[in-house]
Design a protein around this motif. Structure first.
Motif, PDB file in Angstrom:
ATOM      1  N   UNK A  83       0.825  -1.208   0.000  1.00  0.00           N
ATOM      2  CA  UNK A  83       0.000   0.000   0.000  1.00  0.00           C
ATOM      3  C   UNK A  83       0.858   1.255   0.000  1.00  0.00           C
ATOM      4  N   UNK A  84       1.990   1.208   0.703  1.00  0.00           N
ATOM      5  CA  UNK A  84       2.895   2.350   0.704  1.00  0.00           C
ATOM      6  C   UNK A  84       3.385   2.643  -0.713  1.00  0.00           C
ATOM      7  N   UNK A  85       3.577   1.601  -1.498  1.00  0.00           N
ATOM      8  CA  UNK A  85       3.995   1.786  -2.887  1.00  0.00           C
ATOM      9  C   UNK A  85       2.932   2.551  -3.672  1.00  0.00           C
ATOM     10  N   UNK A  86       1.669   2.253  -3.421  1.00  0.00           N
ATOM     11  CA  UNK A  86       0.583   2.952  -4.108  1.00  0.00           C
ATOM     12  C   UNK A  86       0.547   4.428  -3.696  1.00  0.00           C
ATOM     13  N   UNK A  87       0.757   4.693  -2.413  1.00  0.00           N
ATOM     14  CA  UNK A  87       0.774   6.079  -1.933  1.00  0.00           C
ATOM     15  C   UNK A  87       1.946   6.855  -2.524  1.00  0.00           C
ATOM     16  N   UNK A  88       3.083   6.183  -2.673  1.00  0.00           N
ATOM     17  CA  UNK A  88       4.244   6.826  -3.279  1.00  0.00           C
ATOM     18  C   UNK A  88       3.955   7.193  -4.727  1.00  0.00           C
ATOM     19  N   UNK A  89       3.199   6.346  -5.421  1.00  0.00           N
ATOM     20  CA  UNK A  89       2.842   6.648  -6.809  1.00  0.00           C
ATOM     21  C   UNK A  89       1.859   7.806  -6.877  1.00  0.00           C
ATOM     22  N   UNK A  90       0.934   7.864  -5.918  1.00  0.00           N
ATOM     23  CA  UNK A  90      -0.006   8.988  -5.878  1.00  0.00           C
ATOM     24  C   UNK A  90       0.762  10.295  -5.708  1.00  0.00           C
ATOM     25  N   UNK A 110      -8.772   7.296   0.268  1.00  0.00           N
ATOM     26  CA  UNK A 110      -9.025   7.481   1.694  1.00  0.00           C
ATOM     27  C   UNK A 110      -9.817   6.306   2.258  1.00  0.00           C
ATOM     28  N   UNK A 111     -10.859   5.907   1.555  1.00  0.00           N
ATOM     29  CA  UNK A 111     -11.692   4.793   2.019  1.00  0.00           C
ATOM     30  C   UNK A 111     -10.898   3.494   2.052  1.00  0.00           C
ATOM     31  N   UNK A 112     -10.070   3.296   1.031  1.00  0.00           N
ATOM     32  CA  UNK A 112      -9.235   2.088   0.981  1.00  0.00           C
ATOM     33  C   UNK A 112      -8.245   2.059   2.137  1.00  0.00           C
ATOM     34  N   UNK A 113      -7.657   3.211   2.460  1.00  0.00           N
ATOM     35  CA  UNK A 113      -6.712   3.269   3.582  1.00  0.00           C
ATOM     36  C   UNK A 113      -7.425   3.024   4.913  1.00  0.00           C
ATOM     37  N   UNK A 118     -14.707  -2.802  -0.267  1.00  0.00           N
ATOM     38  CA  UNK A 118     -15.667  -2.962  -1.358  1.00  0.00           C
ATOM     39  C   UNK A 118     -16.293  -1.628  -1.751  1.00  0.00           C
ATOM     40  N   UNK A 119     -16.510  -0.756  -0.758  1.00  0.00           N
ATOM     41  CA  UNK A 119     -17.027   0.580  -1.043  1.00  0.00           C
ATOM     42  C   UNK A 119     -16.036   1.356  -1.904  1.00  0.00           C
ATOM     43  N   UNK A 120     -14.751   1.276  -1.560  1.00  0.00           N
ATOM     44  CA  UNK A 120     -13.730   1.970  -2.341  1.00  0.00           C
ATOM     45  C   UNK A 120     -13.697   1.476  -3.783  1.00  0.00           C
ATOM     46  N   UNK A 121     -13.730   0.180  -3.953  1.00  0.00           N
ATOM     47  CA  UNK A 121     -13.682  -0.381  -5.304  1.00  0.00           C
ATOM     48  C   UNK A 121     -14.926  -0.003  -6.106  1.00  0.00           C
ATOM     49  N   UNK A 122     -16.080   0.068  -5.416  1.00  0.00           N
ATOM     50  CA  UNK A 122     -17.326   0.393  -6.105  1.00  0.00           C
ATOM     51  C   UNK A 122     -17.351   1.839  -6.598  1.00  0.00           C
ATOM     52  N   UNK A 123     -16.527   2.699  -6.040  1.00  0.00           N
ATOM     53  CA  UNK A 123     -16.494   4.105  -6.438  1.00  0.00           C
ATOM     54  C   UNK A 123     -15.667   4.352  -7.701  1.00  0.00           C
ATOM     55  N   UNK A 124     -14.855   3.401  -8.097  1.00  0.00           N
ATOM     56  CA  UNK A 124     -13.949   3.620  -9.231  1.00  0.00           C
ATOM     57  C   UNK A 124     -14.699   3.875 -10.546  1.00  0.00           C
ATOM     58  N   UNK A 127      -6.058  -0.646  -5.659  1.00  0.00           N
ATOM     59  CA  UNK A 127      -5.017  -1.611  -5.283  1.00  0.00           C
ATOM     60  C   UNK A 127      -4.859  -1.695  -3.766  1.00  0.00           C
ATOM     61  N   UNK A 128      -4.959  -0.545  -3.093  1.00  0.00           N
ATOM     62  CA  UNK A 128      -4.896  -0.547  -1.628  1.00  0.00           C
ATOM     63  C   UNK A 128      -6.075  -1.320  -1.055  1.00  0.00           C
TER      64      UNK A 128
END
Length: 332
Positions: A209-216, A253-256, A272-278, A319-320
């Motif tokens: 997850x830290x890798x995803x935040x670094x990409x953000x 934020x929701x994923x974290x 699941x809420x985070x994924x549903x928002x994509x 991904x998070x």
């Protein structure tokens, strides 16, 4: 794999013999002290060492390129070396400057010795003092704030804010390298996992997850750079860009929240809420794309790249969320 039969001695003590080849290779003999580390249904055994510092040496002869030497130092750090010896026939003044700059970007690493042919670096932080949880919480705050500020810098044509965002990326990188170092350390050393206080599987989920935040944070930096190539943005385009940033940030934020909660059911619900928002983010991105096509070609191209970065932010949040679901899943 070797097997051993557990025996009982003294009526109440369980004993098992050690493979001789392993004991010889690791300096274990009669009277040696070994350590046991319990991980659920596993019991890991390791020789007790008087000095657990891991030392590594790197030949930097001819390595004068700033990027290559910096990368070499960072690689040694992330790999888990506690003492890093950089050696050459003669260490140049430029190499010393590059090494000092590199240590500024790495948590806990300091120059402890310098001679004409050697620079020695040491990690001065104890692994028990490092909190992966605190590191990714800080990465979350900084990276997502950077993204929000980057969109504002773009819309308001604020070059000072854009430069500040670019500088903040260094903070996220420092934390990313630290998390990566801890991750590799707990893979190699079960004692470190016990000191840090998290199972190795959890450290893996945090590192992913830290890798995803670094990409953000990288995309926020990219948007900040692009903001200096266009003027102020107004009207419907500005409103849609703010909406897209808000929706993309909410996914992450929701994923974290899902990743960091200790309640498994809540984690699944949030992930699941985070994924549903994509899909909603993708729809807004298409609206922005349609709007910016009405602008001049150069602005349309730049804002198209901004839209792509914001869409990717939502994907990184997804991904998070996947990591959060893995963390919450029952263990076999």
């Amino acid at each position: 794999m070797e097997t051993r039969k557990v025996q009982v001695t003294g009526g109440s003590t369980y004993t098992v013999s050690l493979p001789k080849d392993w004991a010889t290779d690791n300096g274990v003999s009669a009277g040696s002290v070994v350590e046991f580390h319990a991980e659920d249904d596993l019991l890991l055994l390791a020789p007790q060492r008087d000095d657990d510092r891991v030392e590594g040496t790197l030949d930097v002869d001819g390595l004068d390129n700033r990027h290559e030497l910096t990368r070499a130092v960072m690689t040694m750090y992330v790999s888990g070396f506690d003492v890093i010896r950089l050696e050459a026939t003669r260490i140049t003044a430029e190499q010393r400057r590059i090494v000092r700059d590199a240590t500024q970007g790495l948590v806990g690493l300091e120059v402890i010795e310098e001679t004409s042919d050697r620079v020695v670096l040491q990690d001065l932080l104890d692994s028990s003092e490092l909190s992966v949880h605190n590191a990714i919480t800080r990465m979350r705050l900084v990276s997502l704030t950077m993204l929000s500020d980057a969109v504002e810098a773009l819309i308001e044509d604020d070059d000072d804010l854009a430069q500040d965002i670019i500088q903040r990326d260094d903070d996220v990188d420092r934390l990313w390298y630290m998390v990566s170092r801890v991750f590799r350390t707990v893979l190699r050393n079960p004692t470190a996992a016990n000191e840090i206080g998290f199972p190795r599987e959890t450290v893996f989920d945090y590192q992913s997850s830290a890798r995803q935040l670094e990409r953000i944070a990288d995309h926020a930096t990219k948007i900040a750079g692009l903001s200096q190539e266009v003027g102020e943005i107004t009207g419907e385009t500005a409103d849609l860009l703010r909406q897209l940033e808000s929706e993309a940030t909410t996914v992450s934020e929701t994923a974290m929240d899902a990743l960091l909660t200790d309640d498994g059911d809540e984690a699944v619900e949030l992930a699941n809420d985070a994924r549903a928002r994509i899909p909603g983010v993708d729809e807004t991105a298409r609206e922005v794309d349609s709007e910016v096509r009405e602008l001049d070609p150069q602005s349309a191209q730049i804002l198209g790249r901004v839209v792509d970065s914001l869409s990717r932010t939502a994907d990184y949040g997804g991904n998070i969320a996947e990591s959060a679901l893995q963390k919450a899943a029952p263990r076999p």
